[in-house]
Scaffold this active site. Structure first.
Site, PDB file in Angstrom:
ATOM      1  N   ARG A 120      32.665  -0.401  12.154  1.00  0.00           N
ATOM      2  CA  ARG A 120      32.798  -0.286  10.703  1.00  0.00           C
ATOM      3  C   ARG A 120      31.515  -0.821  10.050  1.00  0.00           C
ATOM      4  NH1 ARG A 120      38.028   0.484   8.304  1.00  0.00           N
ATOM      5  NH2 ARG A 120      38.868   2.259   9.447  1.00  0.00           N
ATOM      6  N   GLN A 125      29.356   5.001   9.060  1.00  0.00           N
ATOM      7  CA  GLN A 125      30.396   5.524   8.171  1.00  0.00           C
ATOM      8  C   GLN A 125      30.655   7.008   8.370  1.00  0.00           C
ATOM      9  OE1 GLN A 125      29.247   4.461   4.175  1.00  0.00           O
ATOM     10  NE2 GLN A 125      30.688   2.762   4.100  1.00  0.00           N
ATOM     11  N   ASP A 128      33.095   7.720  11.303  1.00  0.00           N
ATOM     12  CA  ASP A 128      34.318   6.928  11.345  1.00  0.00           C
ATOM     13  C   ASP A 128      35.559   7.804  11.157  1.00  0.00           C
ATOM     14  OD1 ASP A 128      36.314   5.067  11.137  1.00  0.00           O
ATOM     15  OD2 ASP A 128      35.340   3.851   9.597  1.00  0.00           O
ATOM     16  N   SER A 131      38.546   6.230   9.094  1.00  0.00           N
ATOM     17  CA  SER A 131      38.423   6.319   7.636  1.00  0.00           C
ATOM     18  C   SER A 131      38.715   7.729   7.145  1.00  0.00           C
ATOM     19  CB  SER A 131      37.009   5.900   7.200  1.00  0.00           C
ATOM     20  OG  SER A 131      36.819   4.513   7.393  1.00  0.00           O
ATOM     21  N   TYR A 226      38.262  -5.046   7.722  1.00  0.00           N
ATOM     22  CA  TYR A 226      39.697  -5.154   7.956  1.00  0.00           C
ATOM     23  C   TYR A 226      40.207  -6.512   7.482  1.00  0.00           C
ATOM     24  CZ  TYR A 226      39.623  -1.069  11.071  1.00  0.00           C
ATOM     25  OH  TYR A 226      39.499   0.195  11.603  1.00  0.00           O
TER      26      TYR A 226
END
Length: 374
Positions: A120, A125, A128, A131, A226
């Site tokens: 993360r 990004q 991911d 996500s 998180y």
């Protein structure tokens, strides 16, 4: 180099790559083979893959020929045994939890990448998948709740009088939670959101929701965005605060999860039993233990007129766009390990290392090594 796109099990309607993503792979100089009917449930036919230059193969041919095998759900050990020597396996292998599969991959000296392990970080990004799929689940969770709720989401002025907006409580303001907030607001609901991370407050407010604050949360900058485990004192304050807001809520959507651990309990049984009849709870963490005490994975439970929906693979309910997003994540990751049409594994790259379950009989990802050492 042959890249194989696998057909998913019957309960999975997504496909790892749509034809548009396959076309990009072909432009890199790779040969792409797609399993027969792999994209049917995502509305991508075999001819649509052939039109961009891919070939259609049987599963047996793919397993035995492909240098890189790409899927979403993991292969079984029986099928892994049929893959060619040196083949790279890619998918969401649930590597932090499924010790049996993890140990088998290591013992067989396979090279495997588990996409839920993508770090993360800002640089990662675009790769991911968690996500991307959380965006889908957050959106669909609100639509599911709106469908089950016996009243309107928005405020209405009618000849029969005014209808007040529904009150929606979102627990967890990560990607899924923020998408749920945005969708509920678009539908006209009055939205409240809770998250233990104070960094989420600004994002919640920017979407037009009210932030439910509980003081004293523990935060960890190294947790990759998180939530982390909290003290017992804070957890009790949190449950009491959520209880108060839940009594007024028409809809609760829970999204809170901690990687490698059981999902935190946020909605107690006493809370559900005290909620308004007709209220709806959508638990997006049901498969990892549940944020609601009464939720069951892939089941709807009714208690005193309150429906609790334990959601499993909600991303599969929107296979076309979910597959498109998944394929784009894969392409961005594959750029790191494919150079000039050939496989090039650079284990000095933190994303490659972080995502790799194992290579040549050794665990590679620091998170996998940590599990082995505990």
């Amino acid at each position: 180099m042959i890249i194989g796109i696998l057909k998913e099990p019957k309960e999975e309607s997504r496909v790892a790559m749509l034809p548009e993503a396959v076309k990009t792979l072909l432009s890199w100089g790779a040969e792409v083979q797609v399993e027969q009917a792999a994209g049917n449930t995502a509305f991508a036919t075999d001819p649509s893959y052939q039109e961009v230059g891919a070939s259609i193969k049987s599963r047996e041919e793919l397993l035995s020929q492909a240098d890189i095998l790409i899927g979403i759900q993991p292969l079984s050990p029986l099928e892994i045994a049929k893959t060619k020597s040196g083949a790279v396996l890619m998918g969401q292998m649930n590597a932090l939890y499924d010790s049996q599969l993890r140990d088998y991959l290591i013992a067989e000296k396979k090279t495997a990448f588990s996409m839920e392990l993508v770090p993360r970080t800002t640089r990662a990004q675009s790769m991911d998948v968690l996500s991307s799929m959380a965006t889908v689940t957050g959106y669909k969770a609100v639509l599911m709740a709106a469908d089950l709720l016996p009243r309107f989401f928005p405020m209405f002025m009618t000849a029969a009088g005014s209808i007040t907006p529904s009150r929606v409580l979102i627990l967890g303001a990560g990607v899924a939670g923020l998408q749920a907030i945005a969708t509920a607001r678009r539908l006209g609901a009055s939205v409240f959101a809770f998250d233990v991370r104070q960094a989420a407050k600004e994002e919640v407010l920017s979407l037009g929701a009210k932030f439910v604050d509980v003081e004293g949360a523990t935060e960890d900058k190294d947790a990759g965005g998180y939530a982390v485990e909290q003290s017992e004192e804070f957890l009790q304050r949190q449950k009491d605060t959520i209880h108060e807001h839940a009594l007024k809520a028409d809809v609760i959507i829970t999204t809170a999860q901690i990687p490698g651990r059981k999902a935190p309990l946020l909605v107690e049984e006493r809370t559900v039993r005290a909620m308004k009849p007709g209220a709806v709870v959508i638990d997006l963490a049901a498969s990892s233990g549940g944020n609601c005490a009464l939720s069951q994975p892939d089941q709807t439970v009714e208690v005193n007129g309150v429906r609790i929906v334990g959601v499993g693979n909600l991303a599969a309910s929107m296979p076309q766009d979910a597959s498109k997003m998944y394929g784009k994540n894969y392409l961005n990751f594959l750029k790191l390990i494919i150079k000039d049409g050939n496989l090039h594994l650079n284990f000095e790259d933190d994303i490659v290392t972080g995502t790799c379950v194992c290579h040549e009989g050794k665990a590679i990802s620091p998170r996998i090594i940590q599990i082995q050492n505990t």
